[in-house]
Design a protein around this motif. Sequence first.
Motif, PDB file in Angstrom:
ATOM      1  N   ALA A 145       0.830  -0.942   0.005  1.00 45.59           N
ATOM      2  CA  ALA A 145      -0.042  -0.343  -0.047  1.00 45.59           C
ATOM      3  C   ALA A 145       0.767   1.315   0.200  1.00 45.59           C
ATOM      4  CB  ALA A 145      -0.669  -0.305   1.281  1.00 45.59           C
ATOM      5  N   GLU A 146       1.855   1.143   1.020  1.00 46.81           N
ATOM      6  CA  GLU A 146       2.728   2.495   0.912  1.00 46.81           C
ATOM      7  C   GLU A 146       3.396   2.496  -0.785  1.00 46.81           C
ATOM      8  OE1 GLU A 146       5.841   2.745   4.249  1.00 46.81           O
ATOM      9  OE2 GLU A 146       4.547   1.254   5.462  1.00 46.81           O
ATOM     10  N   LEU A 147       4.046   1.543  -1.071  1.00 43.74           N
ATOM     11  CA  LEU A 147       4.631   1.692  -2.336  1.00 43.74           C
ATOM     12  C   LEU A 147       3.564   1.956  -3.550  1.00 43.74           C
ATOM     13  CD1 LEU A 147       7.209   0.742  -3.877  1.00 43.74           C
ATOM     14  CD2 LEU A 147       6.391  -1.325  -4.362  1.00 43.74           C
ATOM     15  N   SER A 148       2.449   1.815  -3.402  1.00 48.26           N
ATOM     16  CA  SER A 148       1.369   2.184  -4.417  1.00 48.26           C
ATOM     17  C   SER A 148       1.057   3.859  -4.090  1.00 48.26           C
ATOM     18  CB  SER A 148       0.044   1.402  -4.003  1.00 48.26           C
ATOM     19  OG  SER A 148       0.337   0.138  -4.402  1.00 48.26           O
ATOM     20  N   LEU A 149       0.906   4.147  -2.990  1.00 56.97           N
ATOM     21  CA  LEU A 149       0.807   5.531  -2.416  1.00 56.97           C
ATOM     22  C   LEU A 149       1.961   6.301  -3.066  1.00 56.97           C
ATOM     23  CD1 LEU A 149      -1.166   7.573  -1.521  1.00 56.97           C
ATOM     24  CD2 LEU A 149      -0.089   7.232   0.721  1.00 56.97           C
ATOM     25  N   LYS A 150       3.100   5.982  -2.912  1.00 57.40           N
ATOM     26  CA  LYS A 150       4.205   6.703  -3.423  1.00 57.40           C
ATOM     27  C   LYS A 150       4.252   6.704  -5.049  1.00 57.40           C
ATOM     28  CE  LYS A 150       9.281   7.021  -3.131  1.00 57.40           C
ATOM     29  NZ  LYS A 150      10.384   6.529  -2.528  1.00 57.40           N
ATOM     30  N   VAL A 152       1.640   6.937  -7.166  1.00 56.62           N
ATOM     31  CA  VAL A 152       0.871   7.804  -7.831  1.00 56.62           C
ATOM     32  C   VAL A 152       0.932   8.968  -7.192  1.00 56.62           C
ATOM     33  CG1 VAL A 152      -1.148   6.156  -7.826  1.00 56.62           C
ATOM     34  CG2 VAL A 152      -0.829   7.510  -5.478  1.00 56.62           C
ATOM     35  N   LYS A 153       1.720   9.277  -6.193  1.00 55.73           N
ATOM     36  CA  LYS A 153       2.319  10.893  -5.949  1.00 55.73           C
ATOM     37  C   LYS A 153       3.391  11.139  -6.661  1.00 55.73           C
ATOM     38  CE  LYS A 153       1.324  10.797  -0.649  1.00 55.73           C
ATOM     39  NZ  LYS A 153       1.716  10.994   0.710  1.00 55.73           N
ATOM     40  N   LYS A 158       4.943  14.476 -11.870  1.00 54.36           N
ATOM     41  CA  LYS A 158       5.489  14.453 -13.263  1.00 54.36           C
ATOM     42  C   LYS A 158       4.679  14.668 -14.238  1.00 54.36           C
ATOM     43  CE  LYS A 158       9.327  11.065 -11.924  1.00 54.36           C
ATOM     44  NZ  LYS A 158      10.296  11.902 -12.457  1.00 54.36           N
ATOM     45  N   GLY A 159       3.211  14.922 -13.961  1.00 52.43           N
ATOM     46  CA  GLY A 159       2.312  15.303 -14.901  1.00 52.43           C
ATOM     47  C   GLY A 159       1.797  13.970 -15.696  1.00 52.43           C
ATOM     48  N   ILE A 160       2.042  12.776 -15.151  1.00 53.47           N
ATOM     49  CA  ILE A 160       1.435  11.563 -15.510  1.00 53.47           C
ATOM     50  C   ILE A 160       0.046  11.336 -15.374  1.00 53.47           C
ATOM     51  CG2 ILE A 160       2.107   9.165 -16.036  1.00 53.47           C
ATOM     52  CD1 ILE A 160       4.768   9.714 -15.077  1.00 53.47           C
ATOM     53  N   HIS A 161      -0.757  11.180 -16.396  1.00 50.50           N
ATOM     54  CA  HIS A 161      -2.148  10.784 -16.112  1.00 50.50           C
ATOM     55  C   HIS A 161      -2.097   9.477 -15.665  1.00 50.50           C
ATOM     56  CE1 HIS A 161      -6.382  11.167 -17.399  1.00 50.50           C
ATOM     57  NE2 HIS A 161      -6.404   9.909 -17.012  1.00 50.50           N
ATOM     58  N   VAL A 162      -2.952   9.343 -14.234  1.00 47.90           N
ATOM     59  CA  VAL A 162      -3.022   8.234 -13.481  1.00 47.90           C
ATOM     60  C   VAL A 162      -4.432   7.671 -13.502  1.00 47.90           C
ATOM     61  CG1 VAL A 162      -3.020   7.103 -11.006  1.00 47.90           C
ATOM     62  CG2 VAL A 162      -1.272   9.194 -11.905  1.00 47.90           C
ATOM     63  N   SER A 163      -4.618   6.093 -13.781  1.00 45.85           N
ATOM     64  CA  SER A 163      -5.729   5.534 -13.991  1.00 45.85           C
ATOM     65  C   SER A 163      -5.666   4.367 -12.970  1.00 45.85           C
ATOM     66  CB  SER A 163      -6.157   5.004 -15.357  1.00 45.85           C
ATOM     67  OG  SER A 163      -5.134   4.011 -15.630  1.00 45.85           O
ATOM     68  N   CYS A 164      -6.927   4.389 -12.309  1.00 44.66           N
ATOM     69  CA  CYS A 164      -6.970   3.184 -11.223  1.00 44.66           C
ATOM     70  C   CYS A 164      -8.156   2.609 -11.528  1.00 44.66           C
ATOM     71  CB  CYS A 164      -6.774   3.811  -9.727  1.00 44.66           C
ATOM     72  SG  CYS A 164      -6.910   2.339  -8.342  1.00 44.66           S
ATOM     73  N   VAL A 190      -5.529  10.339  -8.640  1.00 45.30           N
ATOM     74  CA  VAL A 190      -6.231   9.500  -9.805  1.00 45.30           C
ATOM     75  C   VAL A 190      -6.835  10.412 -10.643  1.00 45.30           C
ATOM     76  CG1 VAL A 190      -7.653   7.642 -10.538  1.00 45.30           C
ATOM     77  CG2 VAL A 190      -6.179   7.507  -8.412  1.00 45.30           C
ATOM     78  N   ASP A 191      -6.788  10.431 -12.015  1.00 47.48           N
ATOM     79  CA  ASP A 191      -7.546  10.955 -12.994  1.00 47.48           C
ATOM     80  C   ASP A 191      -8.488  10.296 -13.511  1.00 47.48           C
ATOM     81  OD1 ASP A 191      -5.546  13.411 -13.122  1.00 47.48           O
ATOM     82  OD2 ASP A 191      -4.139  11.732 -13.420  1.00 47.48           O
ATOM     83  N   THR A 192      -8.469   9.003 -13.979  1.00 45.80           N
ATOM     84  CA  THR A 192      -9.381   8.099 -14.319  1.00 45.80           C
ATOM     85  C   THR A 192      -9.654   6.984 -13.479  1.00 45.80           C
ATOM     86  OG1 THR A 192      -8.910   8.832 -16.579  1.00 45.80           O
ATOM     87  CG2 THR A 192     -10.061   6.473 -16.233  1.00 45.80           C
ATOM     88  N   VAL A 193     -10.913   6.856 -13.297  1.00 44.60           N
ATOM     89  CA  VAL A 193     -11.302   5.678 -12.050  1.00 44.60           C
ATOM     90  C   VAL A 193     -12.328   4.744 -12.920  1.00 44.60           C
ATOM     91  CG1 VAL A 193     -12.748   5.077  -9.965  1.00 44.60           C
ATOM     92  CG2 VAL A 193     -11.245   7.095 -10.060  1.00 44.60           C
ATOM     93  N   ILE A 194     -11.950   3.457 -12.709  1.00 44.03           N
ATOM     94  CA  ILE A 194     -12.484   2.491 -13.153  1.00 44.03           C
ATOM     95  C   ILE A 194     -13.120   1.521 -12.133  1.00 44.03           C
ATOM     96  CG2 ILE A 194     -12.461   0.566 -14.656  1.00 44.03           C
ATOM     97  CD1 ILE A 194     -10.107   1.428 -16.074  1.00 44.03           C
TER      98      ILE A 194
END
Length: 344
Positions: A145-150, A152-153, A158-164, A190-194
């Motif tokens: 969970a810590e690795l995942s949170l780091k 997305v941050k 970096k301005g990368i679009h994040v989908s989850c 997160v920008d795009t949620v599925i």
Amino acid sequence: MGKIVTFGEIMLRLKSPGYERFFQSPALEATFGGGEANVSVSLANYGLDTAFVTVLPDNDIGTACIRELRGFGVDTTKIVRAPGRMGIYYLETGSVQRPSKVIYDRAGSTIAEAGPDAIDWDKAFEGATWFHLTGITPAISAAAAELSLKAVKVAQQKGIHVSCDLNYRKNLWKYGKRADEVMTELVKYVDTVIANEEDFQKALCLSVESSGAVEAGEIDVENYKKIAALAMETYPNIKRVAITLRESKSANHNDWSACLYNGKDFFLSRKYAITDIVDRVGGGDSFGGGLIYGLNTYPDEKTALEFAVAASCLKHTIPGDYNRVSAAEVESLMKGSGTGRVQR
């Protein structure tokens, strides 16, 4: 466009043959699979530049897994090797009224034990414009969970679009934190949620009053528009919400469609009646891969949604976790009748 990076756990998949119960015969079919890796395989099949990031054991099993991913054209150079074991999941395919069954054996896997600094995200995100992960990896362990949170941050910085894909799995949240405690923080980046309706309820504690149609086995489209709007109101960073709509008639027969809301327009896809399912595992991942491809390829979100649903429909006909289809085959289904007539 740049590289699409996915991150999560890939596992050894051990499945009973055909529709047999576990060890009805003394054999299990061994392949590999995992939500985020499945997305990367789909994207590579569609011709996009994609990389899968994970932590794998430094042994022959981990090497075989990497070799398979490379065979699909997935960039595996950012995968970290470490001492330990690969996670396993056992699958028994259901039929008619007998549901499929999944048993996880993931505790203590290399990625579950990896700390927040196990992956160099600056290196992993080189050339990336899109990053995808799911709610499965944060459910494995506190470290994951810590690795995942780091991740997305760093991606947001970096301005990368994040989908989850929220992907709530009740059998995984065992390490002391509830899904909503972790995912409500992660989704802020997160920008795009599925998701599906249960994902919103269990992962984000979001729900709207239902008309009762869902309980009657019907799809309440207005209800899904409301939950998508609530998610975007609660988390202003979210740019769009895609919701898969599965109507399960039996283990072999599902009606499959999806909707997408971007804060202004609400799109509902074509519905596919999948009446003889071969393997539904990976169906949601194939939708995610199709949606990412569509959003990065087509000029409008409605077409992207239709591509995602058609891609996922085809996945239900293919054994294994991976969606082994091309973009041309998906587009053919989008434009055709879906009768499955022989192509000559």
